[in-house]
Design an enzyme around this catalytic site. Structure first.
Site, mmCIF file in Angstrom:
data_model
loop_
_atom_site.group_PDB
_atom_site.id
_atom_site.type_symbol
_atom_site.label_atom_id
_atom_site.label_comp_id
_atom_site.label_asym_id
_atom_site.label_seq_id
_atom_site.Cartn_x
_atom_site.Cartn_y
_atom_site.Cartn_z
ATOM 1 N N ARG A 101 45.236 46.745 49.285
ATOM 2 C CA ARG A 101 44.738 47.472 48.121
ATOM 3 C C ARG A 101 45.783 48.518 47.736
ATOM 4 O O ARG A 101 46.398 49.143 48.618
ATOM 5 C CB ARG A 101 43.408 48.175 48.422
ATOM 6 C CG ARG A 101 42.214 47.231 48.531
ATOM 7 C CD ARG A 101 41.824 46.621 47.172
ATOM 8 N NE ARG A 101 40.665 45.768 47.233
ATOM 9 C CZ ARG A 101 40.685 44.439 47.398
ATOM 10 N NH1 ARG A 101 41.836 43.793 47.502
ATOM 11 N NH2 ARG A 101 39.565 43.748 47.423
ATOM 12 N N GLU A 133 44.942 49.231 38.379
ATOM 13 C CA GLU A 133 45.121 47.836 37.930
ATOM 14 C C GLU A 133 44.311 47.612 36.661
ATOM 15 O O GLU A 133 43.222 48.176 36.544
ATOM 16 C CB GLU A 133 44.657 46.868 39.029
ATOM 17 C CG GLU A 133 45.512 46.976 40.287
ATOM 18 C CD GLU A 133 45.079 46.026 41.399
ATOM 19 O OE1 GLU A 133 44.255 45.122 41.147
ATOM 20 O OE2 GLU A 133 45.570 46.191 42.521
ATOM 21 N N HIS A 191 47.929 40.936 41.369
ATOM 22 C CA HIS A 191 46.776 40.801 42.277
ATOM 23 C C HIS A 191 46.293 39.342 42.329
ATOM 24 O O HIS A 191 45.197 39.011 41.867
ATOM 25 C CB HIS A 191 45.630 41.723 41.853
ATOM 26 C CG HIS A 191 44.640 41.972 42.957
ATOM 27 N ND1 HIS A 191 43.914 43.123 43.089
ATOM 28 C CD2 HIS A 191 44.261 41.190 44.013
ATOM 29 C CE1 HIS A 191 43.123 43.051 44.153
ATOM 30 N NE2 HIS A 191 43.324 41.887 44.736
HETATM 31 C C1 DGY Z 1 39.716 40.076 47.733
HETATM 32 O O1 DGY Z 1 38.980 39.087 47.785
HETATM 33 O O2 DGY Z 1 39.353 41.178 48.140
HETATM 34 C C2 DGY Z 1 41.058 39.875 47.141
HETATM 35 O O3 DGY Z 1 41.763 41.049 46.989
HETATM 36 C C3 DGY Z 1 40.939 39.209 45.821
HETATM 37 O O4 DGY Z 1 40.350 40.111 44.945
#
Ligand code: DGY
Length: 324
Positions: A237, A266, A284
């Protein structure tokens, strides 16, 4: 009377059809106007929500008076205020396991692209700059045999470690809250404190969940501990890394490069990262393959359906609220 499901993203037509067999399904449609307004209008009628990428907590869910469950089409659940969910007895489900290998593939492709300057030299070639054999100014860094440092050895971290160890003969270091003796035996992985790992690894891969503890886990001090030739890879993240500190480290050559799939804000727009050749920036896409997104949607539909039918969902994040 059928219960109502409000789908807000990452939901495919076959999954909508599956849900429609048991529930009334509302899917905001951009062709019908503002998506946000349609979501707000439907929210008071929804017993279940399904989707990803939306912050949901006290403020956003105040009007959701009938809500029983939120089924997130993601493994990470930092977008949800879990304290509030528990207070209201709302179930939260996620989609672990099915995205492990594709997210690890993406992590490894960021290792390869940043070390071998794949994106940068692709753009350079297409710009017609290749007029003679490349020289040291275009050389990258080796991956094979270099030291891999995994920060957060969960399922995805272990899948990256396996790739590095078996395919690239990389010694594996890891840091985190607990020792993984199985991986120590299987891969020869060695436990380190975060500071030690940062000082030793050639590739530092962040795979920890975002929490108050991991917010800005990597900032000026930590970047300064890394080797000047090392690379930072973030597929976890964005807020785990202090982005201005990373930008400064990349500009000043404190580290050699970064491979990023996630950002503090984002979608990323107009960032200094766009001007840095030693940063690979992806939008992402950790789990964004056709097969994996289908598997995630399938799992999320299963979780939602179980919850609304009074059964315990497979991937219940907060089991203490289950009243079954
Ligand atoms: C998640 O599943 O947490 C990935 O980052 C895709 O959003």
């Amino acid at each position: 009377m059928k219960k109502t499901v409000l789908a807000f993203s990452r939901i495919t037509p076959p999954m909508i059809e599956r849900l429609q067999q048991q529930f009334d399904v509302i899917v905001p449609d951009p062709k019908k106007g503002d998506i946000g307004a349609q979501f707000d209008e439907a929210l008071p009628h929804a017993h279940g929500l399904i989707g990803a990428g939306r912050k949901l907590g006290r403020e956003q869910l105040a009007a959701a008076v009938k809500l029983e469950v939120v089924s997130s089409v993601s493994v990470g659940y930092d977008n949800y205020d879990i304290g509030y969910f528990n207070e209201r007895g709302l179930m939260l489900t996620n989609t672990p396991d099915v995205l492990t290998e594709s997210t690890a593939d993406l992590g490894f492709s960021l290792i390869m692209s940043s070390a071998r300057r794949v994106a940068e030299l692709d753009a350079w070639t297409k710009a017609g700059e290749w007029k003679a054999s490349v020289g040291p100014g275009h050389f990258g860094s080796d991956v094979y045999g270099k030291t891999l440092g995994i920060v957060g050895m969960g399922n995805i971290g272990a899948a990256i470690a396996r790739r590095g160890r078996s395919g690239f003969n990389m010694p594996v270091l890891y840091s985190g809250n607990s020792r993984k003796t199985d991986l120590e035996q299987a891969l020869g992985a060695q436990f380190r404190s975060l500071d030690q790992l940062l000082a030793e690894a050639d590739f530092v891969v962040l795979v920890v969940p975002l929490s108050d503890k991991t917010h800005h886990l990597i900032s000026h001090r930590e970047l300064a501990l890394m080797k000047p030739g090392a690379f930072l890879i973030n597929i976890a993240r964005g807020p785990i890394v202090d982005e201005p500190a990373l930008i400064q480290a990349l500009e000043q050559g404190t580290i050699r490069g970064a491979g990023l799939d996630v950002y503090e804000t984002e979608p990323l727009s107009d960032s200094p990262l766009f001007r840095l050749k030693n940063a690979v920036t992806l939008p992402h896409i950790g789990s964004a393959t056709t097969q994996t997104r289908e598997a995630m949607a399938d799992r999320a539909v299963g979780n939602l359906t179980a919850a609304l039918l009074g059964e315990r969902p497979q991937d219940l994040v907060n089991p203490q609220v289950f009243k079954g």
